[in-house]
Design an enzyme around this catalytic site. Structure first.
Site, PDB file in Angstrom:
ATOM      1  N   HIS A 175      25.832  38.641  75.189  1.00  0.00           N
ATOM      2  CA  HIS A 175      26.674  37.859  74.276  1.00  0.00           C
ATOM      3  C   HIS A 175      27.883  38.719  73.904  1.00  0.00           C
ATOM      4  O   HIS A 175      27.918  39.913  74.208  1.00  0.00           O
ATOM      5  CB  HIS A 175      25.903  37.515  72.990  1.00  0.00           C
ATOM      6  CG  HIS A 175      25.600  38.742  72.192  1.00  0.00           C
ATOM      7  ND1 HIS A 175      24.368  39.328  72.177  1.00  0.00           N
ATOM      8  CD2 HIS A 175      26.400  39.529  71.414  1.00  0.00           C
ATOM      9  CE1 HIS A 175      24.410  40.405  71.419  1.00  0.00           C
ATOM     10  NE2 HIS A 175      25.635  40.553  70.953  1.00  0.00           N
ATOM     11  N   ARG A 214      33.316  43.771  26.306  1.00  0.00           N
ATOM     12  CA  ARG A 214      32.323  44.619  25.605  1.00  0.00           C
ATOM     13  C   ARG A 214      32.907  45.986  25.269  1.00  0.00           C
ATOM     14  O   ARG A 214      32.644  46.539  24.200  1.00  0.00           O
ATOM     15  CB  ARG A 214      31.078  44.775  26.477  1.00  0.00           C
ATOM     16  CG  ARG A 214      30.325  43.468  26.707  1.00  0.00           C
ATOM     17  CD  ARG A 214      29.122  43.342  25.776  1.00  0.00           C
ATOM     18  NE  ARG A 214      28.599  41.992  25.760  1.00  0.00           N
ATOM     19  CZ  ARG A 214      27.469  41.604  26.388  1.00  0.00           C
ATOM     20  NH1 ARG A 214      26.765  42.481  27.078  1.00  0.00           N
ATOM     21  NH2 ARG A 214      27.053  40.355  26.296  1.00  0.00           N
ATOM     22  N   THR A 218      40.173  41.111  44.286  1.00  0.00           N
ATOM     23  CA  THR A 218      40.448  40.249  45.447  1.00  0.00           C
ATOM     24  C   THR A 218      39.478  40.639  46.560  1.00  0.00           C
ATOM     25  O   THR A 218      39.162  41.823  46.708  1.00  0.00           O
ATOM     26  CB  THR A 218      41.893  40.401  45.964  1.00  0.00           C
ATOM     27  OG1 THR A 218      41.974  39.803  47.270  1.00  0.00           O
ATOM     28  CG2 THR A 218      42.352  41.833  46.086  1.00  0.00           C
ATOM     29  N   GLN A 276      33.226  33.081  51.805  1.00  0.00           N
ATOM     30  CA  GLN A 276      33.400  34.513  51.516  1.00  0.00           C
ATOM     31  C   GLN A 276      33.872  34.778  50.088  1.00  0.00           C
ATOM     32  O   GLN A 276      33.827  35.903  49.605  1.00  0.00           O
ATOM     33  CB  GLN A 276      34.444  35.118  52.484  1.00  0.00           C
ATOM     34  CG  GLN A 276      33.999  35.100  53.923  1.00  0.00           C
ATOM     35  CD  GLN A 276      35.183  35.188  54.878  1.00  0.00           C
ATOM     36  OE1 GLN A 276      35.519  36.264  55.350  1.00  0.00           O
ATOM     37  NE2 GLN A 276      35.822  34.069  55.165  1.00  0.00           N
ATOM     38  N   ASP A 293      40.232  40.669  49.563  1.00  0.00           N
ATOM     39  CA  ASP A 293      41.009  41.148  50.715  1.00  0.00           C
ATOM     40  C   ASP A 293      41.063  42.670  50.871  1.00  0.00           C
ATOM     41  O   ASP A 293      41.376  43.176  51.938  1.00  0.00           O
ATOM     42  CB  ASP A 293      42.449  40.621  50.632  1.00  0.00           C
ATOM     43  CG  ASP A 293      42.517  39.105  50.654  1.00  0.00           C
ATOM     44  OD1 ASP A 293      41.605  38.490  51.221  1.00  0.00           O
ATOM     45  OD2 ASP A 293      43.484  38.550  50.102  1.00  0.00           O
ATOM     46  N   VAL A 309      35.556  44.382  30.068  1.00  0.00           N
ATOM     47  CA  VAL A 309      36.747  44.478  29.200  1.00  0.00           C
ATOM     48  C   VAL A 309      36.373  44.030  27.783  1.00  0.00           C
ATOM     49  O   VAL A 309      36.708  44.685  26.793  1.00  0.00           O
ATOM     50  CB  VAL A 309      37.905  43.611  29.766  1.00  0.00           C
ATOM     51  CG1 VAL A 309      39.032  43.478  28.746  1.00  0.00           C
ATOM     52  CG2 VAL A 309      38.442  44.204  31.071  1.00  0.00           C
ATOM     53  N   ASP A 314      47.574  41.537  44.654  1.00  0.00           N
ATOM     54  CA  ASP A 314      48.906  42.166  44.577  1.00  0.00           C
ATOM     55  C   ASP A 314      49.961  41.248  43.952  1.00  0.00           C
ATOM     56  O   ASP A 314      50.846  41.724  43.237  1.00  0.00           O
ATOM     57  CB  ASP A 314      49.349  42.713  45.940  1.00  0.00           C
ATOM     58  CG  ASP A 314      49.381  41.651  47.015  1.00  0.00           C
ATOM     59  OD1 ASP A 314      48.685  40.626  46.878  1.00  0.00           O
ATOM     60  OD2 ASP A 314      50.101  41.835  48.008  1.00  0.00           O
ATOM     61  N   GLY A 316      41.093  37.683  54.555  1.00  0.00           N
ATOM     62  CA  GLY A 316      41.702  39.009  54.377  1.00  0.00           C
ATOM     63  C   GLY A 316      43.196  38.952  54.161  1.00  0.00           C
ATOM     64  O   GLY A 316      43.841  39.973  53.971  1.00  0.00           O
TER      65      GLY A 316
HETATM   66  P1  ADP Z   1      46.896  37.496  44.392  1.00  0.00           P
HETATM   67  O1  ADP Z   1      47.082  38.012  43.018  1.00  0.00           O
HETATM   68  O2  ADP Z   1      45.476  37.200  44.737  1.00  0.00           O
HETATM   69  O3  ADP Z   1      47.627  38.306  45.425  1.00  0.00           O
HETATM   70  P2  ADP Z   1      49.067  35.564  44.521  1.00  0.00           P
HETATM   71  O4  ADP Z   1      49.872  36.353  45.497  1.00  0.00           O
HETATM   72  O5  ADP Z   1      49.006  34.086  44.681  1.00  0.00           O
HETATM   73  O6  ADP Z   1      47.557  36.043  44.437  1.00  0.00           O
HETATM   74  O7  ADP Z   1      49.644  35.893  43.073  1.00  0.00           O
HETATM   75  C1  ADP Z   1      49.033  35.348  41.916  1.00  0.00           C
HETATM   76  C2  ADP Z   1      50.090  34.892  40.957  1.00  0.00           C
HETATM   77  O8  ADP Z   1      50.828  36.027  40.504  1.00  0.00           O
HETATM   78  C3  ADP Z   1      51.156  33.968  41.535  1.00  0.00           C
HETATM   79  O9  ADP Z   1      50.721  32.649  41.627  1.00  0.00           O
HETATM   80  C4  ADP Z   1      52.245  34.134  40.498  1.00  0.00           C
HETATM   81  O10 ADP Z   1      51.931  33.429  39.316  1.00  0.00           O
HETATM   82  C5  ADP Z   1      52.161  35.621  40.178  1.00  0.00           C
HETATM   83  N1  ADP Z   1      53.139  36.363  40.974  1.00  0.00           N
HETATM   84  C6  ADP Z   1      53.101  36.645  42.297  1.00  0.00           C
HETATM   85  N2  ADP Z   1      54.196  37.314  42.705  1.00  0.00           N
HETATM   86  C7  ADP Z   1      54.973  37.459  41.596  1.00  0.00           C
HETATM   87  C8  ADP Z   1      56.255  38.056  41.337  1.00  0.00           C
HETATM   88  N3  ADP Z   1      56.964  38.640  42.302  1.00  0.00           N
HETATM   89  N4  ADP Z   1      56.724  38.013  40.071  1.00  0.00           N
HETATM   90  C9  ADP Z   1      56.014  37.428  39.078  1.00  0.00           C
HETATM   91  N5  ADP Z   1      54.815  36.848  39.268  1.00  0.00           N
HETATM   92  C10 ADP Z   1      54.295  36.857  40.491  1.00  0.00           C
HETATM   93  O1  F6P Z   2      43.448  36.441  48.571  1.00  0.00           O
HETATM   94  C1  F6P Z   2      42.181  35.901  48.776  1.00  0.00           C
HETATM   95  C2  F6P Z   2      42.244  34.820  49.825  1.00  0.00           C
HETATM   96  O2  F6P Z   2      40.952  34.241  49.936  1.00  0.00           O
HETATM   97  C3  F6P Z   2      42.763  35.241  51.193  1.00  0.00           C
HETATM   98  O3  F6P Z   2      41.777  35.916  51.927  1.00  0.00           O
HETATM   99  C4  F6P Z   2      43.179  33.908  51.761  1.00  0.00           C
HETATM  100  O4  F6P Z   2      44.180  34.084  52.747  1.00  0.00           O
HETATM  101  C5  F6P Z   2      43.727  33.201  50.557  1.00  0.00           C
HETATM  102  O5  F6P Z   2      43.137  33.809  49.420  1.00  0.00           O
HETATM  103  C6  F6P Z   2      43.425  31.732  50.495  1.00  0.00           C
HETATM  104  O6  F6P Z   2      44.125  31.214  49.411  1.00  0.00           O
HETATM  105  P1  F6P Z   2      43.882  29.788  48.758  1.00  0.00           P
HETATM  106  O7  F6P Z   2      42.699  29.934  47.829  1.00  0.00           O
HETATM  107  O8  F6P Z   2      45.136  29.547  47.972  1.00  0.00           O
HETATM  108  O9  F6P Z   2      43.638  28.835  49.852  1.00  0.00           O
END
Ligand code: ADP
Ligand code: F6P
Length: 320
Positions: free
Chosen positions: A217, A26, A126, A253, A128, A24, A104, A171
């Site tokens: 096994h 560069r 991610t 992981q 996952d 991003v 997500d 995951g």
């Molecule tokens: P990942 O992005 O890896 O799925 P999270 O689900 O923890 O991880 O989401 C990352 C961050 O994105 C959350 O801590 C929050 O700050 C923001 N976020 C998640 N869901 C929402 C939502 N519905 N609206 C606004 N921000 C969100």
């Molecule tokens: O989303 C990545 C991940 O490593 C998942 O596989 C796992 O369930 C989660 O994050 C663990 O989250 P934390 O770092 O908050 O313990």
């Protein structure tokens, strides 16, 4: 016109996030844009914690796991008042657009910002592999290879002792790490959110492996959050001829130098993200679809139907 962009990494970190940041930065500086790095995901936007990133600041990071910007989970970001704070920071620094690298949840945060008028593009980062608008996420390949290396080692010792190794992989609610690690290691059983977990069926399957197939096994690869794997190993020892042992791979992981595939995917995705913003796609998601890195409307990414991979599950079962 876009002159200044910000980039952040959010949610669980993933190997290859640094490669995406580098790309991003560069790609932007080569086109005359200024780039700001936001520290610790949405937290840095809330607390006005950002700094300018030059091309040389990202030197050497392509090979490093983790994220040089830091990452965070900020549950409060779901609230409008907190999102407004982020908006104020962006306005204060006259930032025209933001690149969000994350999972997500981070995508939902980006969508919320876009609804407030911020120009955003998301990059799937991610381990996952659970983001709907892409067939592959940055970090998945590295995590998969880490899991495979560990399972290969467990297989050696399991064979020597007529043991069944239960290996729990990450995951979240997606079974891709378990499924593909299971295929690549020739595991005897793969249990994921998609297959569901049933104790009775598991015991029956493992007993047949010994009595009917004569296996020395058994390797069971199981996704996290389905059952207590220590208990499962105890049950295996009690109900089958195998001696059960459990191993939780955990955060191993999430770390390590990204694989070639993750470095290349991240590099392409970073460049496509910047191009999407400059092409006027101001609420978009970058994804890998049909062999190409591309971008689509962010809202469409949420609607994108995931490939359920039924044939791959069937293949795994057929070859045991
Ligand atoms: P990942 O992005 O890896 O799925 P999270 O689900 O923890 O991880 O989401 C990352 C961050 O994105 C959350 O801590 C929050 O700050 C923001 N976020 C998640 N869901 C929402 C939502 N519905 N609206 C606004 N921000 C969100
Ligand atoms: O989303 C990545 C991940 O490593 C998942 O596989 C796992 O369930 C989660 O994050 C663990 O989250 P934390 O770092 O908050 O313990």
């Amino acid at each position: 016109m876009i002159k200044k962009i910000a980039v952040l990494t959010s949610g669980g970190d993933a190997p290859g996030m640094n490669a995406a940041i580098r790309s991003v930065v560069r790609s932007s500086t080569a086109r005359g844009l200024k780039v700001y790095g936001v520290q610790n995901g949405y937290l840095g936007l809330i607390h006005d914690d950002l700094f300018e990133l030059t091309a040389s600041d990202v030197s050497g990071i392509i090979i490093r796991g983790g994220t040089m910007l830091g990452s965070a989970r900020v549950p409060g970001f779901k609230g409008l008042a907190v999102q407004q704070l982020a908006l104020e920071t962006l306005q204060k620094h006259e930032i025209d657009a933001i690149v969000v690298i994350g999972g997500d949840g981070s995508y939902r945060g980006a969508l919320a910002l876009s609804k407030l008028g911020v120009k955003v593009v998301t990059i799937p980062g991610t381990i996952d592999n659970d983001i709907p608008g892409t067939e592959q996420t940055i970090g998945f390949d590295t995590a998969l290879n880490t899991a495979i290396e560990a399972i290969d080692r467990l297989r050696d010792t399991s064979s020597s002792h007529h043991r069944c190794s239960v290996v729990e992989v990450m995951g979240n609610r997606c079974g891709d790490i378990a499924l593909f690690a299971g295929i690549a290691t020739g595991a005897e059983l793969v249990i994921t959110p998609e297959t569901g977990f049933n104790l009775k069926d598991t015991m029956k399957h493992l007993s047949q492996l010994d009595t009917v197939s004569g296996k020395k096994h058994a390797i069971v690869v199981i996704s996290e959050k389905l059952t207590d794997v220590d208990d499962l190993a105890v049950q295996i020892s009690a109900q089958t001829s195998f001696s059960g042992r459990s191993t939780v791979l955990g955060y191993i992981q999430r770390g390590g130098s990204p694989t070639a595939m993750d470095r290349i995917l991240a590099t392409e995705m970073g460049d496509v993200a910047v191009s999407a913003l400059l092409a006027g796609q101001h609420a978009s998601a970058v994804g890998y679809l049909d062999g190409h890195v591309t971008s689509m409307k962010l809202e469409d990414a949420f609607e994108y139907k995931r490939n359920e991979k039924e044939e791959i599950f069937a293949l795994q079962r057929r070859l045991v």
